[in-house]
Write a protein that holds these residues in place. Sequence first.
Motif, PDB file in Angstrom:
ATOM      1  N   SER A  68      46.894  34.237  26.762  1.00  0.00           N
ATOM      2  CA  SER A  68      46.116  35.373  27.254  1.00  0.00           C
ATOM      3  C   SER A  68      44.627  35.059  27.450  1.00  0.00           C
ATOM      4  O   SER A  68      44.005  35.660  28.338  1.00  0.00           O
ATOM      5  N   LEU A  99      37.541  37.525  38.540  1.00  0.00           N
ATOM      6  CA  LEU A  99      37.911  38.235  39.767  1.00  0.00           C
ATOM      7  C   LEU A  99      37.307  39.629  39.811  1.00  0.00           C
ATOM      8  O   LEU A  99      36.795  40.078  40.848  1.00  0.00           O
ATOM      9  N   VAL A 100      37.354  40.339  38.668  1.00  0.00           N
ATOM     10  CA  VAL A 100      36.811  41.703  38.624  1.00  0.00           C
ATOM     11  C   VAL A 100      35.309  41.689  38.861  1.00  0.00           C
ATOM     12  O   VAL A 100      34.774  42.481  39.660  1.00  0.00           O
ATOM     13  N   ILE A 149      44.228  34.022  31.016  1.00  0.00           N
ATOM     14  CA  ILE A 149      44.341  35.182  31.910  1.00  0.00           C
ATOM     15  C   ILE A 149      43.058  36.004  31.859  1.00  0.00           C
ATOM     16  O   ILE A 149      42.596  36.530  32.872  1.00  0.00           O
ATOM     17  N   CYS A 150      42.470  36.090  30.671  1.00  0.00           N
ATOM     18  CA  CYS A 150      41.212  36.818  30.495  1.00  0.00           C
ATOM     19  C   CYS A 150      40.116  36.214  31.376  1.00  0.00           C
ATOM     20  O   CYS A 150      39.385  36.945  32.068  1.00  0.00           O
ATOM     21  N   ILE A 209      42.922  42.300  27.115  1.00  0.00           N
ATOM     22  CA  ILE A 209      43.833  41.315  27.709  1.00  0.00           C
ATOM     23  C   ILE A 209      44.276  40.297  26.665  1.00  0.00           C
ATOM     24  O   ILE A 209      45.472  39.981  26.545  1.00  0.00           O
ATOM     25  N   ALA A 269      40.960  36.930  35.119  1.00  0.00           N
ATOM     26  CA  ALA A 269      40.875  38.357  35.449  1.00  0.00           C
ATOM     27  C   ALA A 269      39.429  38.850  35.465  1.00  0.00           C
ATOM     28  O   ALA A 269      39.000  39.545  36.407  1.00  0.00           O
TER      29      ALA A 269
END
Length: 495
Positions: free
Chosen positions: A182, A192-193, A185-186, A161, A189
Amino acid sequence: MTAASFLSRLRAEWAPSVPRELLAGAVATFALIPEVIAFSFVAGVDPSVGLFASFVISIVIAFAGGRPAMVSAAAGSVALVAAPLVASHGVGYLLAAGLLAGAVQVVFGLLKLGVLMRFVSSSVRTGFVNALAVLIFAAQLPHLKGAGPATWALLALGLAIIYGLPGLGRRLGLRALTAIPSPLICVVALTLVASALGLPVPTVADLGRLPESLPFFGLPAVPASLDTLRIIVLPALAIAMVGLLESVLTAAVVDEMTGTPSDKNRECTGLGLANIAASCFGGIAGCGMIGQAVSNVKYGGRGRLSTLFAGVFLLVLMVALKDWVSRVPVIALVAIMVMVSASTFDWKSLGQLVRHPRLSSTVMLATVAVTIATHNLAAGVAVGVLLSGVFFAFKVSRMLDVQAGVDAATGLHTWRVRGQVFFASADAFIEAFDVLSVEGQPVRIDVSAAHFWDVTAVGALEEVVQRLKGHGCGVEVVGLGAASAVLIDRLGGVG
């Protein structure tokens, strides 16, 4: 200065682009969290001590510092110095040492001693940067020790990412993927994962107890006595010098990245004020954080707003959003720190090892080796500066040349001296005169192409003259430059 020009200058210094400053500051914040918590453990204090310090230091340095876009916080180099004091006398004495260290740094800046950093060569700076990049990467390895498949998969996803998303956004024309850094965002993400899949990975909550309230003002709870001063004075001086060194060198790196100058003396004073404030709010002293500063600049931070927001956002995350932050996988922050390490390392320096002079490369490698071996940036830089001085003196001393000649018509023997005469070349200067070959004859020493730098050089010239006179020679010294003549007259040499 007109109002329009003042506002223009203020905007350039604080926020050339507000959205970019805020996003870059947010990236720096997430890069701060794992290091500050880890450094708190190194110092032997609660994570809240390091986190509160980082918040206060960022706020103060944003206003008082001399380098816009600089990120300063609780740092590992200071933690290493502070650990023995905490172990032997407790946190109160650490806070008192931070107060004294801050006062020393303020005085250092007011006396404009930041100019001393000019003696740090580019080879030492490169070694400093590369060593810190290696230490940042090495600090992530404990998080990977014994890691399971889920941790490695999240790390791979995080790096993909961070490095792949901006390029993908440009190819697809998706502005959101390029406008938002980014690393942010990393973090979102991977959180959430990990939460959605229930992955068994360590989270920020596992690193230590996070702050439960806002910091409050208060002086260190130690006796105001000479015994207290005796206990804290040496650690305080060590904290002050390490902090100054790391901050000024980090400012120089940011100068190079942005192509803009900074006020190193103001940075010294600002750091002192920040450390005084941090100590009064129950935080450990700190200094410039090169990895976080590099990531801040890399993602668009150019003004003081990014530094200010990094501190404010850190407090918001640690207090108001603590429940959310506690669920962030540690591996997401590790991915960011791996990126910070790679961005900090000067990859061009590897090729320059072959192209640059061997002595310069030796200085750079020695700085890296000592810093990594001791985990002490100050020790590495000190060795690098020392080697730079020794090698410089060696090279300059070899430039000395003394040629003997004789006038066939008058029989006058003349030695012509070219180059620099100082402590490292004084012996070679003396040995160049064969006094036995001119015994009882007139002699001239022509120093018009030479310069005498110090008391050792003057002493060497005096010794040569006395040796020649002792062998019955009439001696004439000609060609003394104004500066050399003044030095010789002041020291009572040759006559």
